[in-house]
Structure formats: structure tokens, C-alpha cells
Design a protein around this motif. Structure first.
Motif, PDB file in Angstrom:
ATOM      1  N   TYR A 136     -26.547   5.767   9.033  1.00  0.00           N
ATOM      2  CA  TYR A 136     -25.798   5.214   8.944  1.00  0.00           C
ATOM      3  C   TYR A 136     -24.917   3.935   8.511  1.00  0.00           C
ATOM      4  O   TYR A 136     -26.100   2.850   8.121  1.00  0.00           O
ATOM      5  N   THR A 137     -24.389   4.332   7.519  1.00  0.00           N
ATOM      6  CA  THR A 137     -24.095   2.898   6.843  1.00  0.00           C
ATOM      7  C   THR A 137     -23.025   1.812   7.467  1.00  0.00           C
ATOM      8  O   THR A 137     -22.306   2.264   8.448  1.00  0.00           O
ATOM      9  N   CYS A 164     -26.927  -6.543  -1.585  1.00  0.00           N
ATOM     10  CA  CYS A 164     -26.789  -4.864  -1.730  1.00  0.00           C
ATOM     11  C   CYS A 164     -25.051  -4.180  -2.096  1.00  0.00           C
ATOM     12  O   CYS A 164     -24.331  -5.163  -1.682  1.00  0.00           O
ATOM     13  N   ARG A 187     -25.319  -1.783  -0.717  1.00  0.00           N
ATOM     14  CA  ARG A 187     -24.543  -0.725   0.368  1.00  0.00           C
ATOM     15  C   ARG A 187     -25.550  -1.074   1.433  1.00  0.00           C
ATOM     16  O   ARG A 187     -27.182  -1.074   1.297  1.00  0.00           O
ATOM     17  N   GLU A 199     -20.253   1.805   9.893  1.00  0.00           N
ATOM     18  CA  GLU A 199     -18.685   2.159  10.177  1.00  0.00           C
ATOM     19  C   GLU A 199     -18.301   3.151  11.083  1.00  0.00           C
ATOM     20  O   GLU A 199     -17.350   4.072  11.084  1.00  0.00           O
ATOM     21  N   GLN A 247     -21.414  -2.228   7.349  1.00  0.00           N
ATOM     22  CA  GLN A 247     -21.213  -2.991   7.102  1.00  0.00           C
ATOM     23  C   GLN A 247     -21.578  -4.942   7.148  1.00  0.00           C
ATOM     24  O   GLN A 247     -21.612  -4.511   7.868  1.00  0.00           O
ATOM     25  N   TRP A 268     -29.531  -1.366  -0.493  1.00  0.00           N
ATOM     26  CA  TRP A 268     -29.577  -0.378  -1.233  1.00  0.00           C
ATOM     27  C   TRP A 268     -28.315  -0.871  -3.007  1.00  0.00           C
ATOM     28  O   TRP A 268     -27.693  -1.249  -2.640  1.00  0.00           O
ATOM     29  N   VAL A 282     -25.009   8.731  -3.740  1.00  0.00           N
ATOM     30  CA  VAL A 282     -24.627   7.933  -2.962  1.00  0.00           C
ATOM     31  C   VAL A 282     -22.607   8.198  -2.983  1.00  0.00           C
ATOM     32  O   VAL A 282     -22.091   8.448  -1.619  1.00  0.00           O
ATOM     33  N   GLU A 283     -22.160   7.643  -3.919  1.00  0.00           N
ATOM     34  CA  GLU A 283     -21.023   7.696  -4.223  1.00  0.00           C
ATOM     35  C   GLU A 283     -20.156   9.580  -4.290  1.00  0.00           C
ATOM     36  O   GLU A 283     -20.375   9.735  -5.596  1.00  0.00           O
ATOM     37  N   THR A 343     -27.392   0.520   5.335  1.00  0.00           N
ATOM     38  CA  THR A 343     -27.560   1.342   6.099  1.00  0.00           C
ATOM     39  C   THR A 343     -28.569   0.824   6.887  1.00  0.00           C
ATOM     40  O   THR A 343     -29.229   0.313   6.867  1.00  0.00           O
TER      41      THR A 343
END
Length: 636
Positions: free
Chosen positions: A472-473, A463, A465, A491, A475, A636, A349-350, A467
Motif C-alpha cells: 500500500y502506497t 524516499c 515512494r 492512498e 504519503q 523506495w 513502479v511508475e 509503502t
């Protein structure tokens, strides 16, 4: 063959080498050395298809050499060496060698190069790359019985020499009874540095002046790789390049003149290319995928087709992987592939994400792998590739990737979308490739038109990350541990079909309620509705912030909305307690109170809707409402 005859063969080889040393030297371009006669025969036939004057000699000690020549003097041989290396006709570690190192000749079949003949008796174009394939001599003799005629100085018969060479390669009698199959191509062993006098600075400048732009660029690239050059790759040997050359010379034990000799240039490029040893970089033509490109065939090999991929898996302990991507399609297909690729484990993912109407780029890295994907759309065909390489091996990875990018070509053909095996089809696989899975899944629901989501605080704890619906990520912007809730903000702005309308007023005990959630952790694409009743407006010990429900919820339902009979949200389902040693009946569950959730949302800048409870909503309408409002929350 009797032992005394073998001894005679090698004694005559040594005698022949001594005679050559006393006579006029000839020069060859040594292009490859092999440890088996069969392997050398295979190599010499391949080089003979594109080069003139290719010879095969015994080098002694079980080694066999492939050489181009001979040439009258070293300068002529060096000139042809540079020309052939620049054209890519010979390996970059080829070098000039004297005739005295060569023993018996096994190629061409039925011929013997006169190592001491005047140069004008030889073909003056020897060694020049030929655009047309040269006639093969494979029919002249079986591939495993290459012959060499005797000479006056070495009066053995051709049969004796062939038998001696065969016995040297086949020590076991059982192996001598049948021809050995030609082995797979092997990486040539590193040759010893040629024992040639070093050039003077004047001679070095003269040979340097003959380099073309590509060769000069490569020297700057190699100097940059070695850490001595920081300027532009422009092929111009100015003061900066000269200083870097002097620095490299000094670091490698040479006089720091700032001008590399032919031998030093070869040594520098040898260092630069050594990182690719064992990679087996070679063109791979995949007719079904319609792609040609260089691939590290020393470490990967073809596995199978799983549309839209041709999968090349690792064949060594280096966990590398190459995918050729090929499918018919349009922009919609391209966009769909872009989304699917990001769900695969091989695309961490990064990393960089870039997309336009003509294609996309995906890169990613984690502690295990580094991944690079390039895909383009042209003439109704989507094609590209993915390179997956182990982490912490950036030097080799970047070199392999650059060669793959430079050599990538489209050819006619595209992979049939129906090319998918039974083994490649599974809910956790995409075309046989493992889908990246989250640490945990829970439920949540939209509470504002911009896409803000309420979920369980436990679902998003620890976590890296989060979603929403897997795409869709989001926060985590607020938590309330005592209430057990967390607020997520995506986001990118979302436009949910429905948002929660919280119930106001008092709910009647024993009234019907329903919880919406992803009971099976996202296996199903839509939430499940579970019905039950409201048992109490407090917890078992009188806790004021929760309501007690009687329904059979599953762990994936936690974080989902709890509806009253009219479709108003009266709370959020909490995870079942697992500590304290208590085991409550399956029907006992708890929900965070809706009125306290409203206070939490307002305190964090979210204005949620509310309505007076009343009426009864049909089950199918309640199901549609829950589907539009409830989301899968993944950690994640």
C-alpha cells in the motif's frame, strides 16, 4: 582445385553474363542474398517448401542469391513481387532483378534455368505462394555438395563447379576435409537498389490502384512514422495523404508528385522496417507454455522454465528480455499473480495498472528499462507475456511490441506449476526473477481506524515512494524533526485490526516494556517482540521529549510501538544515534514520549485513542496485539 581452373570458372561466369546481356533479358524476384554457400542452400530449401520456381545462383564476390522466376517481363515480375509481399511469403526488402546479374546456378540440384527461354516454357504460376508444402529435393544430393550441370557455353562438369564453389567458401584446407554444419539463419544483407526505370505518374497511379487495404494502411503508417502524416490510418489516399507523400518525396530527393511509385513505396517501407534490422522477428512456438507469438529472436533466446514463466534472456549486448506467462488457475490465482508481478524489478513502479476479472495490464518505466505485461484468464488457464526493453529505444520497442501483440496466440498446453529450479528459489527471487527491493525498511504502527501510520522521520527521509506492508502506497503528510516522528496516510483507506491506545498517567521506572518491530527488515512476515525495562523518563542529557529504555533493539525496530505491561503504547522507538562519535551500550535505546506524540497527531487532524495504564497482559496476547498493529514501512 588448381588455381587456373578456378580462374576459368569465373571467366566463364563473366562470359555467360555477357551473353545474357546481349540476348533477351529475363527477370527474377530477388528474395535473399547470403555470404556462404551453406547458408544459401539452407535458405533456398526453406523457400522451396512454400514457393514454386525457387532458384539459387552465385552472385560473384562470395555472395549467393535466392531468386523466384524467371518472368518474361518486368511488369509481370513486379506484379508477383507485390502479391508475394502482401501475403508475407517473402521478405519486405525483396525486389525485381535482371537475369544478367546471376552466375552459376546451384539450385535446384541437377537443373539449370534457361535464362533466355520463352516465358511460356516456364510455369506461369511461378512465384505464387503455395498452400501445400512442395516436395523437398534434399535427398537428391548432400546438403553441402549442391551441383549444377554444365551447358554448351560453359563446358565444366558438375563436379568441377561444385568443387569451385566449395573452395571459394572454404579457403582453409582443413575446412575442406569435412562438411561445414549449416549455420544459424542470418539477417540478409541490404540489397542494392534495383537499377530499374522509374514509373511515370500515370504508371504509379495504376500500380497504386492494385494495392489492397492492408498495403495502403501500411503506407500511411510508414508516412506517419516518418513524420509526414498526421491523419487517421484508413487506407484512403485523400488530400492529407497526398501532401504527406509529396513531403516524403521532396525530403528524399524525388519529384514531389504526391503519388508514390513502386520503387518509392518500397524505399519508404524499407526505411520503416529498417528499425527492425537485427531483431530477428520470427514466430516462436512454445509447446510447454502453450503460446505462439513473434519474438525478437535476434536479441533474445530461451533460457529456462521457472513456473509460471518461460524466460527468454538477452543474447546480445541489448538488455532485452521476454517472459511467456503460463499457469492453470482462477480469478484468485490471477489476482495473486497481479500482486506478485508488481514486486519484480522488471516491472518498474511508475506506469499503468489495469485489472479486471479477465486479466490485467502492467506497464512501467524507469531510467533503465521499459516494461509491458499483458495477461488473460480463459478456460482455467492464465497466459500472457512480458516484454522488457532498454530505456531510450522507444521506436524499436514499440515496433517489436506491436508485432508481438498482433501475433500472440494461445495453443493447447500450460506450464506445470512445479517447474521451478533450485536456482530459482530464494527469498529475494520469484520464479528466478529478482524481486524489487526498497532502499530501506523500518517499522510503524496504526494510530487511527482509517489506516494512518506513525513511523520514524528518518525511515521516510529522501524516499521517492513509501509503502506500508509492501503493498500500500502512502504519503508522508507531516513530520516533527525534533520529536523524530512522521505521519503517513495510505492512498487507499485501510481497515486495521487494532490501532494504538496511548498510555496516560505516569509510568513506573524499572517497569517492563516491549517494543514491536520488523527487526530483520521484512525478511520475516510478522513483527518481533523485544522485551526490556523503562530506565528513565528523560534522555541522558535531560531531554524532555524522550524516554530511556534498556533493551536490545535492532535497526529495523525503529518506528515501532513501545508497549507497557498492559498493552498501552507509551512511545515510539527512535533510531540509535550514529553521529557525534559516541558509542552507547547496546542496551541503551530511546523512545519518543507518548503524550507528545498525541499532541503531534491532534495537530495534524488525527484523533488517536488513549487509556489509563494498568494491569498486565499475557505475553501471547501482547504478541497478537503487536502483530495486528505494527506494520512494515519501506522507503523506495
Amino acid at each position: 582445385m588448381p588455381r587456373h581452373l578456378i580462374s576459368l570458372v569465373f571467366a566463364l561466369v563473366l562470359l555467360g553474363q555477357g551473353v545474357h546481356a546481349q540476348q533477351e533479358e529475363r527477370f527474377f524476384i530477388q528474395v535473399e542474398a547470403r555470404t556462404s554457400l551453406a547458408g544459401a542452400q539452407s535458405s533456398v530449401r526453406q523457400f522451396s517448401q512454400r514457393l514454386n520456381n525457387v532458384n539459387g545462383f552465385s552472385l560473384g564476390g562470395g555472395w549467393y542469391g535466392v531468386a523466384v522466376g524467371p518472368y518474361a517481363d518486368r511488369n509481370e515480375a513486379e506484379a508477383f513481387l507485390g502479391e508475394l509481399m502482401r501475403s508475407g511469403a517473402i521478405p519486405p526488402d525483396s525486389y525485381v532483378e535482371t537475369s544478367r546479374v546471376y552466375g552459376r546456378q546451384f539450385w535446384p540440384v541437377g537443373a539449370q534455368v534457361d535464362l533466355d527461354a520463352p516465358q511460356d516454357a516456364q510455369d506461369t504460376t511461378a512465384g505464387a505462394p503455395q498452400p501445400e508444402v512442395q516436395p523437398s529435393q534434399d535427398d537428391a544430393a548432400p546438403t553441402d555438395t549442391a551441383q549444377a550441370p554444365a551447358t554448351e557455353e560453359q563446358p565444366l562438369t558438375a563436379d568441377d563447379l561444385a568443387a569451385a564453389l566449395a573452395e571459394e567458401e572454404q579457403p582453409a584446407p582443413a575446412e575442406q576435409q569435412q562438411p561445414a554444419p549449416a549455420p544459424e539463419p542470418q539477417a540478409a544483407p541490404e540489397p542494392a537498389a534495383p537499377a530499374i526505370p522509374e514509373e511515370t505518374p500515370r504508371e504509379a497511379r495504376a500500380s497504386e490502384a492494385e494495392l489492397d487495404r492492408e498495403a495502403r494502411d501500411m503506407l500511411q503508417i510508414a508516412l506517419q512514422w516518418a513524420g509526414f502524416y498526421e491523419g487517421r490510418i484508413d487506407g484512403a489516399f485523400g488530400p492529407g495523404t497526398r501532401r504527406s507523400m509529396a513531403g516524403w518525396q521532396e525530403a528524399n530527393g524525388y519529384e514531389p508528385t504526391g503519388v508514390l511509385t513502386s520503387r518509392q513505396r518500397a524505399a519508404l517501407l524499407g526505411q520503416y522496417n529498417a528499425v527492425l534490422d537485427g531483431m530477428g522477428m520470427a514466430d516462436r512456438v512454445d509447446q510447454r507454455a502453450g503460446i505462439v507469438m513473434q519474438m525478437p529472436l535476434g536479441v533474445v533466446e530461451f533460457d529456462r522454465y521457472e513456473a509460471p514463466f518461460a524466460i527468454y534472456g538477452s543474447k546480445t549486448d541489448l538488455p532485452a528480455q521476454v517472459l511467456l506467462i503460463s499457469q492453470p488457475g482462477d480469478r484468485d490465482t490471477l489476482n495473486g499473480l497481479y500482486e506478485i508481478m508488481q514486486t519484480l524489478e522488471i516491472v518498474p513502479v511508475e506506469g499503468e495498472r489495469r485489472r479486471d476479472n479477465a486479466g490485467f495490464l502492467l506497464t512501467g518505466a524507469n531510467s533503465r528499462i521499459v516494461s509491458h505485461t499483458e495477461v488473460g484468464l480463459r478456460d482455467g488457464e492464465i497466459k500472457g507475456f512480458t516484454l522488457v526493453w532498454p530505456a531510450n529505444d522507444e521506436e524499436r520497442r514499440s515496433r517489436v511490441l506491436a508485432l508481438m501483440q498482433d501475433s500472440y496466440q494461445r495453443i493447447p498446453g500450460v506450464l506445470d506449476p512445479a517447474t521451478v529450479s533450485d536456482d530459482g528459489q530464494s527469498v529475494d527471487l520469484v520464479s528466478g526473477l529478482k524481486v524489487r527491493t526498497p532502499k530501506g525498511n523500518g517499522s510503524g504502527f496504526f494510530v487511527a481506524p482509517g489506516g494512518a501510520v506513525l513511523t520514524s522521520a528518518d525511515a521516510v527521509a529522501q524516499c521517492e515512494r513509501v509503502t506500508i506492508n509492501g503493498s500500500y502506497t502512502a504519503q508522508v503528510v507531516a513530520r516533527d524533526a525534533s520529536l523524530g516522528v512522521a505521519l503517513l496516510r495510505p492512498e487507499e483507506t485501510l481497515a486495521p485490526r487494532r490501532v494504538a491506545q496511548f498510555a496516560t498517567g505516569t509510568q513506573r521506572l524499572q517497569s517492563e516494556v516491549a517494543v514491536a518491530g520488523f527487526s530483520f527488515g521484512g525478511v520475516l512476515t510478522a513483527p518481533t517482540l523485544t522485551f526490556g525495562t523503562l530506565e528513565d523518563t528523560r534522555g541522558l542529557s535531560g531531554e524532555p521529549q524522550v524516554k530511556r529504555l534498556a533493551l536490545s533493539a535492532m535497526p529495523g525496530d525503529a518506528g515501532g510501538p513501545v508497549f507497557d505491561a498492559g498493552g498501552s503504547v507509551m512511545g515510539m522507538l527512535l533510531p540509535r544515534e550514529t553521529d557525534g562519535g559516541r558509542q552507547l551500550p547496546d542496551q541503551v535505546n530511546f523512545a519518543a514520549k507518548g503524550e507528545m506524540i498525541l499532541d503531534f497527531l491532534r495537530a495534524n487532524g488525527v484523533t488517536a485513542g488513549s487509556q489509563v495504564s494498568g494491569g498486565i497482559m499475557e505475553p501471547e496476547d501482547l504478541t497478537a496485539l503487536a502483530t495486528d498493529m505494527t506494520v512494515l514501512v519501506s522507503c523506495w
